[in-house]
Design an enzyme around this catalytic site. Structure first.
Site, PDB file in Angstrom:
ATOM      1  N   LYS A 156       0.819  -1.212   0.000  1.00 20.55           N
ATOM      2  CA  LYS A 156       0.000   0.000   0.000  1.00 20.55           C
ATOM      3  C   LYS A 156       0.858   1.268   0.000  1.00 20.55           C
ATOM      4  O   LYS A 156       2.016   1.263   0.404  1.00 20.55           O
ATOM      5  CB  LYS A 156      -1.007  -0.042   1.154  1.00 20.55           C
ATOM      6  CG  LYS A 156      -2.111  -1.067   0.819  1.00 20.55           C
ATOM      7  CD  LYS A 156      -3.235  -1.145   1.799  1.00 20.55           C
ATOM      8  CE  LYS A 156      -4.261  -2.168   1.273  1.00 20.55           C
ATOM      9  NZ  LYS A 156      -5.231  -2.569   2.296  1.00 20.55           N
TER      10      LYS A 156
ATOM     11  N   ARG B  76      -2.810 -10.319   5.037  1.00 24.59           N
ATOM     12  CA  ARG B  76      -3.242 -10.350   3.627  1.00 24.59           C
ATOM     13  C   ARG B  76      -2.136  -9.731   2.789  1.00 24.59           C
ATOM     14  O   ARG B  76      -1.865  -8.536   2.910  1.00 24.59           O
ATOM     15  CB  ARG B  76      -4.549  -9.563   3.487  1.00 24.59           C
ATOM     16  CG  ARG B  76      -5.123  -9.545   2.077  1.00 24.59           C
ATOM     17  CD  ARG B  76      -6.383  -8.686   2.029  1.00 24.59           C
ATOM     18  NE  ARG B  76      -7.025  -8.730   0.730  1.00 24.59           N
ATOM     19  CZ  ARG B  76      -6.671  -7.976  -0.310  1.00 24.59           C
ATOM     20  NH1 ARG B  76      -5.676  -7.114  -0.214  1.00 24.59           N
ATOM     21  NH2 ARG B  76      -7.320  -8.091  -1.450  1.00 24.59           N
TER      22      ARG B  76
END
Ligand code: HH2
Length: 273
Positions: free
Chosen positions: A218, A254
């Site tokens: 991210k 994740r």
């Protein structure tokens, strides 16, 4: 047979691999858009040590608009058909119809980034199945969520949202022992908010459910490394974030880089004892 509680099925730490069957996901958009490529990627991530692979047919990156159920089904169904019985699957969707089809095709978990707010029919679909459920926090919606997000106390506000969504899910008939919670890294949060959520993960753990964290690739990671316009982060930074999350009590990580994360977590959990 009744499914075992989520913490038995996914002991800490467990890795969830990511396969986006989309043209536009922020990191792997386009790479796995064709069913054979997506199915091979899922098999590879499972072989690398992912306990489950999260298959998604809609990008939720900042600024995205979303797609209809028909298009989402068109993307994910051929992939799930190829993987049935071979790779444990989580379906990353907010739509009841997509979840229902995925569960019919053997998916074991429904990962809903809207925490049952996106589609009024989803709770019933999950409750009628044996599936696990991930409830994630998001402030706003993907199209606008990164426009000046503000909180007085990000950890407390995310926890109280997840507590409310947990009770909605349980009220709709999803057994609590099948549910995990997720702070939603990057979903309506600044770099500072994302870091504080990890630092204070104990506030979420106090809700008594396993926590899933998705920091992988991210933009916060790229920004932390000095690029204020970054839209992604490196694999190494992602592994660092996964280990930090594990050390603060996250159960499921994740990630896009499964092998590297599994190796790093093996060391971190050996140290943890
Ligand atoms: N992050 C993304 C998508 N789904 N689900 C959960 N539970 N937690 C997350 O942090 C999370 C998620 C975004 O990552 P990705 O799927 O790689 O990108 P995109 O939404 O652009 O497809």
């Amino acid at each position: 047979m009744k499914p075992v509680p989520i913490e038995e099925r996914f002991p800490q730490p467990s890795v969830m691999g990511v396969v986006n069957v989309t043209p536009d996901s922020f990191f792997d958009g386009g790479v796995n858009f064709y069913p054979d490529a997506a199915a091979s990627a899922a098999r590879r991530l499972h072989a690398e040590g992912a306990a489950i692979v999260d298959v998604g047919g809609e990008s939720t990156r900042p600024g995205s608009d979303g797609v209809g159920a028909e298009e989402e089904l068109r993307r994910v169904v051929p992939v799930l058909e190829r993987l049935q019985g071979e790779v444990p699957i989580s379906i990353d969707t907010a739509k009841a119809e997509v979840a229902r089809r995925a569960l019919d095709l053997g998916a074991e978990m429904v990962n809903d980034v809207t925490a049952l707010r996106g589609d009024p029919g989803l709770a019933e679909v999950v409750a009628a199945s044996d599936a696990y459920l991930c409830l994630m926090h998001m402030r706003g919606e993907p199209r606008t969520m990164q426009v000046d997000p503000r909180y007085d106390d990000v950890a407390a506000e995310v926890a109280s949202f997840l507590e409310e969504r947990l009770s909605v899910a349980v009220g709709a008939g999803v057994p609590e022992e099948r549910i995990c919670l997720d702070p939603g890294i990057g979903f309506g949060k600044t770099v500072t908010h994302n870091l504080e959520l990890l630092r204070r993960l104990d506030v979420l753990l106090a809700l008594g459910r396993p926590v899933l964290v998705g920091f992988s690739r991210k933009s916060t990671l790229g920004r932390l490394l000095g690029d204020p316009a970054a839209t992604t982060g490196t694999a190494a930074a992602s592994v660092g974030a996964a280990v930090a999350a594990f050390e603060r009590g996250a159960t499921i990580l994740r990630v896009h880089d499964v092998r590297e994360t599994v190796e790093a977590l093996a060391v971190a959990s050996a140290v943890a004892g």
